[in-house]
Design a protein around this motif. Structure first.
Motif, short mmCIF file in Angstrom:
data_model
loop_
_atom_site.label_atom_id
_atom_site.label_comp_id
_atom_site.label_asym_id
_atom_site.label_seq_id
_atom_site.Cartn_x
_atom_site.Cartn_y
_atom_site.Cartn_z
N LYS A 559 4.01 -2.46 -3.37
CA LYS A 559 5.21 -2.92 -2.66
C LYS A 559 4.83 -3.60 -1.33
CE LYS A 559 9.76 -1.36 -1.10
NZ LYS A 559 9.70 -2.00 0.20
N THR A 560 3.77 -3.11 -0.69
CA THR A 560 3.36 -3.70 0.58
C THR A 560 2.96 -5.16 0.39
OG1 THR A 560 2.59 -1.54 1.34
CG2 THR A 560 1.77 -3.48 2.52
N LEU A 561 2.21 -5.45 -0.69
CA LEU A 561 1.82 -6.84 -0.97
C LEU A 561 3.06 -7.70 -1.23
CD1 LEU A 561 -0.32 -9.01 -1.68
CD2 LEU A 561 -0.15 -8.24 -4.06
N ASN A 562 3.99 -7.19 -2.01
CA ASN A 562 5.20 -7.96 -2.30
C ASN A 562 6.00 -8.24 -1.04
OD1 ASN A 562 5.31 -8.75 -4.92
ND2 ASN A 562 6.61 -7.11 -5.66
N ASP A 563 6.12 -7.23 -0.18
CA ASP A 563 6.95 -7.38 1.02
C ASP A 563 6.30 -8.29 2.06
OD1 ASP A 563 8.78 -5.74 -0.13
OD2 ASP A 563 8.20 -3.94 0.98
N THR A 564 4.96 -8.23 2.16
CA THR A 564 4.28 -8.99 3.21
C THR A 564 3.87 -10.38 2.77
OG1 THR A 564 2.16 -7.98 2.58
CG2 THR A 564 3.45 -6.89 4.32
N MET A 565 3.44 -10.54 1.50
CA MET A 565 2.90 -11.82 1.05
C MET A 565 3.82 -12.55 0.06
SD MET A 565 0.22 -11.86 2.85
CE MET A 565 -0.51 -13.36 2.21
N GLY A 566 4.88 -11.89 -0.38
CA GLY A 566 5.83 -12.56 -1.28
C GLY A 566 5.60 -12.21 -2.74
N HIS A 567 6.64 -12.43 -3.54
CA HIS A 567 6.59 -12.06 -4.96
C HIS A 567 5.68 -12.96 -5.78
CE1 HIS A 567 9.70 -8.92 -4.90
NE2 HIS A 567 10.27 -9.64 -3.94
N ASP A 568 5.45 -14.18 -5.33
CA ASP A 568 4.56 -15.06 -6.09
C ASP A 568 3.15 -14.47 -6.15
OD1 ASP A 568 6.61 -16.79 -6.52
OD2 ASP A 568 6.08 -18.16 -4.91
N GLY A 570 2.47 -11.36 -5.68
CA GLY A 570 2.59 -10.12 -6.44
C GLY A 570 2.49 -10.38 -7.93
N ASP A 571 3.13 -11.45 -8.41
CA ASP A 571 3.05 -11.80 -9.83
C ASP A 571 1.63 -12.18 -10.22
OD1 ASP A 571 5.71 -11.29 -10.07
OD2 ASP A 571 6.34 -13.40 -10.06
N MET A 572 0.95 -12.93 -9.36
CA MET A 572 -0.44 -13.31 -9.65
C MET A 572 -1.33 -12.08 -9.73
SD MET A 572 -0.72 -16.68 -7.18
CE MET A 572 -2.45 -16.93 -7.50
N LEU A 573 -1.09 -11.11 -8.86
CA LEU A 573 -1.88 -9.87 -8.91
C LEU A 573 -1.65 -9.15 -10.23
CD1 LEU A 573 -3.67 -7.68 -7.64
CD2 LEU A 573 -1.60 -6.71 -6.62
N LEU A 574 -0.40 -9.05 -10.66
CA LEU A 574 -0.09 -8.36 -11.92
C LEU A 574 -0.78 -9.04 -13.10
CD1 LEU A 574 3.71 -7.63 -11.38
CD2 LEU A 574 1.82 -6.00 -11.27
N GLN A 575 -0.82 -10.37 -13.10
CA GLN A 575 -1.49 -11.09 -14.18
C GLN A 575 -2.99 -10.80 -14.20
OE1 GLN A 575 -0.19 -15.01 -13.09
NE2 GLN A 575 1.59 -14.97 -14.48
N GLN A 576 -3.62 -10.77 -13.02
CA GLN A 576 -5.05 -10.49 -12.98
C GLN A 576 -5.33 -9.03 -13.33
OE1 GLN A 576 -7.35 -11.97 -9.69
NE2 GLN A 576 -5.92 -13.67 -9.29
N VAL A 577 -4.46 -8.13 -12.90
CA VAL A 577 -4.62 -6.71 -13.25
C VAL A 577 -4.56 -6.54 -14.77
CG1 VAL A 577 -3.43 -4.48 -13.18
CG2 VAL A 577 -3.81 -5.75 -11.07
N ALA A 578 -3.62 -7.23 -15.41
CA ALA A 578 -3.49 -7.14 -16.86
C ALA A 578 -4.78 -7.56 -17.55
CB ALA A 578 -2.32 -8.02 -17.34
N GLY A 595 6.92 -2.61 -16.69
CA GLY A 595 7.79 -3.16 -15.64
C GLY A 595 7.20 -2.88 -14.28
N GLY A 596 7.55 -3.73 -13.30
CA GLY A 596 7.01 -3.53 -11.96
C GLY A 596 5.50 -3.55 -11.99
N ASP A 597 4.88 -2.53 -11.36
CA ASP A 597 3.41 -2.44 -11.34
C ASP A 597 2.91 -1.30 -12.23
OD1 ASP A 597 4.56 -0.51 -9.73
OD2 ASP A 597 2.88 -0.42 -8.36
N GLU A 638 -7.68 -13.17 -0.38
CA GLU A 638 -8.40 -12.07 -1.03
C GLU A 638 -7.63 -10.77 -0.82
OE1 GLU A 638 -12.39 -10.17 0.27
OE2 GLU A 638 -12.94 -11.85 -1.07
N HIS A 639 -7.42 -10.03 -1.91
CA HIS A 639 -6.64 -8.80 -1.82
C HIS A 639 -7.39 -7.64 -2.48
CE1 HIS A 639 -3.09 -6.24 -1.55
NE2 HIS A 639 -3.25 -5.95 -2.84
N HIS A 640 -7.41 -6.51 -1.79
CA HIS A 640 -8.01 -5.29 -2.33
C HIS A 640 -6.90 -4.33 -2.74
CE1 HIS A 640 -12.21 -6.12 -1.08
NE2 HIS A 640 -11.61 -6.85 -0.13
N THR A 641 -7.03 -3.75 -3.89
CA THR A 641 -6.06 -2.75 -4.33
C THR A 641 -6.75 -1.73 -5.21
OG1 THR A 641 -3.85 -2.43 -5.27
CG2 THR A 641 -5.32 -3.88 -6.48
N SER A 642 -6.09 -0.64 -5.44
CA SER A 642 -6.60 0.42 -6.32
C SER A 642 -5.45 0.87 -7.20
CB SER A 642 -7.13 1.58 -5.48
OG SER A 642 -6.10 2.11 -4.65
N ALA A 643 -5.74 1.84 -8.05
CA ALA A 643 -4.72 2.33 -8.98
C ALA A 643 -4.82 3.84 -9.11
CB ALA A 643 -4.89 1.67 -10.35
#
Length: 950
Positions: A559-568, A570-578, A595-597, A638-643
């Motif tokens: 949610k922090t990425l979506n709120d700070t950098m925008g949904h576009d 966020g969508d790119m991150l979800l595609q790469q995560v997939a 759905g969502g993340d 560049e974005h760092h995330t975990s799961a």
């Protein structure tokens, strides 16, 4: 002059002869075609399924053009409508013939004596229609929507479509069908059951573009507008049934050949013009009917047993009819009993033939004239048919449909130009049966061979959808239909049919299926497809000793990425995560996006040993976490995330899909609680805790209703020891659980969303207490601090709620102080400032609670209309022993002074702590050194009296 008289004589003689001929001919015709006095025209009733429209054009044509009269019938056509089913009328004997749909078959499957005589619509005209701007383009879009539906076969076809699409019909909210388009236009309903022949045209005429969902798109294709009668009519009047059917089909052929004439005829029928119909709308209806009735491709009224059996099987699957049904005695066959009426005519005609012999000479005189007239008519008919064939060829090319004929016994094959074009063959290509079969891929070829053999041996018609490889090696999908043609002796002489290119339709079906079962953003399977695969895996595990596992993956801080950098982004991150998750799995495994993340993984065929299966699941989970260690790149960012991953195993032990998903979800939340970026397996004890949490949430709701909450008050004093006011602290006494600490139920209220209701209750109770204190001299000047949660403050009408409480209770806003946490400053600070300022203007004070443990931006802090900072008790507790806490406490006091704010310290328990804070200028204190939180009566009796001595 000598020739004038003879010429005049011959002319007069010819004129007399002609007159005598016509009189004699009239006598002969009367003798031949007028039945005896006792054989009057047979009166029958025909009930339509709805009001007059082109949908029933054939019956009007048969009546108006005298086809019924020629057959010795006096037909009364009765309108149908709401509450007037033709099926009931035929069964109770009030009418002999009726028009209905495949519900005639359903009635026959339940033992009703009905017989289907002809199917006018070869393809079902039933559709679901909605407004284009409603964004309803597929069945899945109807989930939770309102659909206007008739309680007849429309609902059956809709259920069949939902069944084909794998959807639950109960997820749609049905509304009784009024037949009014206004309900759709005015958005009283989201969609409605309709006919493809007229409602789309009427909707466009009203300026609304329709969106159409067709039964054919979901492989649900019932016969439509079936002409039927009762078994009693067939048995008692076989010659009448034959005559009625033949005259009716003759009427339908005439109607399609002369649509303008029949449209004008329909406009003269009662109520038609009043309904708003025009010649243009009726002709539009006729045009839309043609591809559904297919009058140029199949015989009018065509039916076959195989297709009725297919419809019957679908009704059985929908549990609308009994099993093991065969449509015997359901399809009408022409009667073979002698026609007694025709026998009388023939007998009467024999007598009249004697008179004809006397008139042979006169008949021959007229023959030449008749031949000339008929020759002219024949030429005109040939010209008309040539023009019709030209139009038909244009239509065939546009529709990518053509005809074929297989002649027997030589098995010579004919293809029309359109069929050659579909197969991308040169014009000189001469197809044979073997070369035609070679176009079908080997794995599909057996189906068309079997269909041809059954048609040759049994006369069964066929309708197949198959792929072909054209002469240019292009893959196409075609629909091929075929039927046997018999000679007078009942032998099959040829098979004829049509081929249509349905590649575009197949592409659309594939796209619809992809939209129904795959996530549009990541192209991963969606929840529905994942659940279907999980059900198959559970069944496989039950039959074998293999285990499986489900991994529930939730991105950390997405949610922090979506709120700070925008949904576009966020969508790119979800595609790469997939892609990264999929890269860690075997080909037999499945990863889906819920759905969502949230991503869910199904591991198939793990070891039958529980420990080994757990190790295999952990290995895959660790690979996924490791793959997340590398940063994600988004066009220069560049974005760092975990799961956090929750894992649950399953084996041959019985369980359900819902239970497995619930376990994996619980394990994922355990992973979140353990600090994120970790793996946790499902723990049965955790389930018990969650069950207890669910029960406590229900107790919390009941507590609000049953007045189980109360407030305690902890005093706040200044540095001179004088009582300034108190903080209102919520307490809960549950009948079963006893006193429940706030640290237990406040987080639960936050998570469940009940904190808003709880906060409103606290605000009312606190303001009522302020009113009571205002009435007593010792407490009239006290202030009362009330905690406000983040969810409360984010309510759009938060300010209005506070104002309403103050107005209803009559509390003084200047005695009310709202305590906010630092976390409220993170998001939408402008909205927070606006709300605080509005309340500040009426006298409400504000304090930052637990200051120093959260997030505070000094740039925002100076903009907030604050009165006070509260030092968190975690710093006060160790202020004498921990140098860091001492520095923080001193810094907060100094900050408050610089911003001209009061500073209060909470959790003060010893005189030493108070003296330390007092030395650095702290303004006020709160804690056990002065009093623990106590109920209102004890606060007034003991606390107020105690501080009165200072």
């Amino acid at each position: 002059m000598g020739f004038a008289a003879p010429m005049k004589f011959r002319t007069s003689a010819l004129d007399i002869t002609t007159r005598l001929f016509w009189c004699t001919k009239l006598v002969v015709l009367i003798c031949l075609f007028t039945p005896p006095a006792f054989a009057e025209a047979s009166k029958v009733n025909l009930q339509l399924k709805w009001h007059h429209q082109f949908q029933f054009a054939g019956y009007y044509a048969a009546q108006a053009k005298g086809f019924y009269k020629d057959a010795g019938l006096d037909v009364n056509i009765i309108e149908g409508g709401p509450g007037k089913p033709a099926l009931d009328a035929v069964l109770n004997g009030s009418v002999q013939y009726g028009i209905s749909d495949a519900d005639v078959l359903m009635a026959h499957m339940h033992g009703k004596p009905v017989v289907a005589m002809a199917a006018i619509f070869q393809h079902s005209p039933f559709i679901i229609i909605s407004r284009e701007d409603s964004n309803i383009h597929r069945l899945a879009d109807l989930m939770g929507k309102s659909v206007m539906m008739k309680h007849d076969l429309s609902a059956v076809q809709f259920d069949a479509m939902m069944l084909k699409a794998g959807l639950d019909p109960t997820s749609v909210r049905f509304v009784t069908h009024t037949g009014q388009l206004d309900d759709l236009i005015n958005r009283k309903v989201d969609a409605m059951a309709a006919y493809a022949t007229n409602e789309p045209y009427r909707l466009r005429a009203r300026g609304v573009e329709p969106a159409i969902i067709s039964t054919i798109d979901y492989d649900v294709d019932f016969y439509g507008d079936t002409l039927f009668t009762s078994r009693r009519e067939i048995e008692t009047h076989p010659e009448r049934a034959d005559a009625f059917l033949k005259a009716t089909l003759r009427g339908w052929r005439y109607a399609f050949d002369n649509p303008e004439e029949i449209a004008n005829l329909i406009l003269q029928l009662p109520g038609v013009k009043q309904s708003g119909a025009t010649q243009e709308s009726l002709l539009a209806e006729a045009k839309s009917m043609r591809p559904l009735v297919m009058p140029d491709i199949v015989d009018m009224g065509h039916m076959n047993t195989e297709r009725w059996s297919h419809i019957a099987q679908l009704l059985v699957r929908l549990k609308l009819a009994p099993d093991s049904y065969e449509p015997r005695k359901f399809i009408y066959h022409y009667a073979t009993t002698p026609n007694t009426l025709n026998t009388r005519w023939i007998a009467f005609g024999v007598a009249a033939t004697l008179l004809c012999v006397m008139l042979v000479i006169l008949w021959n005189v007229q023959m030449r004239r008749q031949v000339r007239m008929r020759t002219e008519a024949l030429h005109a008919e040939i010209a008309r048919r040539e023009q019709t064939e030209a139009y038909l060829k244009i239509s065939s090319r546009m529709a990518r449909v053509g005809s074929w004929v297989l002649s027997l016994p030589e098995k010579t094959l004919y293809w029309s130009e359109e069929v050659l074009d579909i197969h991308e063959c040169p014009p000189e290509f001469a197809p044979t049966l073997d070369s035609a079969l070679a176009f079908y891929p080997e794995e599909w070829r057996s189906r068309i061979v079997q269909a041809l053999e059954e048609c040759l041996q049994k006369g069964d018609s066929f309708d197949e959808e198959l792929p072909i490889l054209t002469c240019k090696d292009k893959l196409l999908w075609i629909r091929i239909i075929g039927q046997a043609v018999y000679d007078l002796h009942g032998n099959i002489t040829r098979i004829e049919g049509a081929i249509q290119d349905i590649s575009a339709q197949k592409v659309a079906e594939s796209r619809i299926q992809h939209l129904a079962f795959y996530d549009s953003l990541t192209s991963l399977p969606n929840r529905q497809l994942f659940i279907d695969r999980l059900e198959h895996t559970l069944a496989y595990s039950a039959r074998t000793s293999k285990s499986g596992a489900v991994l529930f993956i939730d991105l950390d801080n997405f949610k922090t990425l979506n709120d700070t950098m925008g949904h576009d982004l966020g969508d790119m991150l979800l595609q790469q995560v997939a892609m990264r998750i999929a890269g860690c799995l075997r080909e037999s495994d499945t990863v889906a996006r819920f759905g969502g993340d949230e991503f869910v993984v199904l591991l198939h065929e793990l070891s039958g040993n529980h420990q080994e299966a757990a190790a295999q699941a952990r290995l895959v989970s660790e690979k996924i976490l490791i793959s997340f260690a590398h940063p994600f790149q988004f066009s220069g960012y560049e974005h760092h995330t975990s799961a956090s991953i929750g894992v649950t195993l399953f084996d041959q032990q019985p369980t359900t899909v819902d239970e497995i998903l619930k376990r994996a979800d619980l394990a994922m939340y355990q992973s979140k609680a353990a600090g994120r970026n970790v793996i946790r397996f499902f723990d049965p004890e955790m389930q018990a805790l969650i069950a207890d949490r669910v029960e406590m949430e229900e107790d919390l709701r009941n507590g609000l209703r049953n007045d189980e909450f109360f407030l305690c008050y902890q005093p706040q004093v200044d540095n001179q020891g004088r009582l300034l006011g108190a903080e209102a602290l919520l307490r809960w006494r549950n009948p079963k659980r006893g006193m429940i600490p706030p640290s237990t139920f406040i987080p639960l209220a936050e998570d469940s969303g009940l904190i808003v209701s709880v906060g409103n209750w606290v605000m009312y109770a606190a303001c009522k207490q302020l009113v009571l204190w205002a009435q007593q001299p010792l407490t009239s000047s006290l202030t009362l601090a009330v905690n406000v949660s983040a969810k409360q403050l984010r309510q759009m009408d938060f300010v209005d709620q506070i104002v309403e409480v103050l107005n209803v209770t009559g509390a003084n806003p200047k005695r009310l102080k709202l305590e906010l946490t630092e976390s409220l400053m993170v998001n939408n600070i402008e909205d927070v400032i606006a709300k605080m300022t509005e309340l500040k203007n009426i006298g409400v004070g504000f304090s930052i609670d637990d200051f120093g443990i959260g997030y505070s931006s000094l740039s925002y802090l100076k903009l907030l209309p604050l009165d006070q900072l509260k030092i968190d008790q975690s710093f006060v507790r160790d202020v004498l022993t921990d140098p860091n806490d001492a520095v923080i406490a001193r810094t907060i006091i100094a900050l408050g002074k610089s911003l001209n704010l009061q500073v209060i310290a909470e959790g003060v328990e010893t005189l030493s702590q108070r003296e330390f804070l007092d030395n650095y200028g702290c303004d006020a204190y709160q804690g056990y050194l002065f009093s623990k939180p106590v109920p209102a009566d004890e606060f007034e009796r003991d606390v107020v009296q105690t501080f009165e001595h200072f």
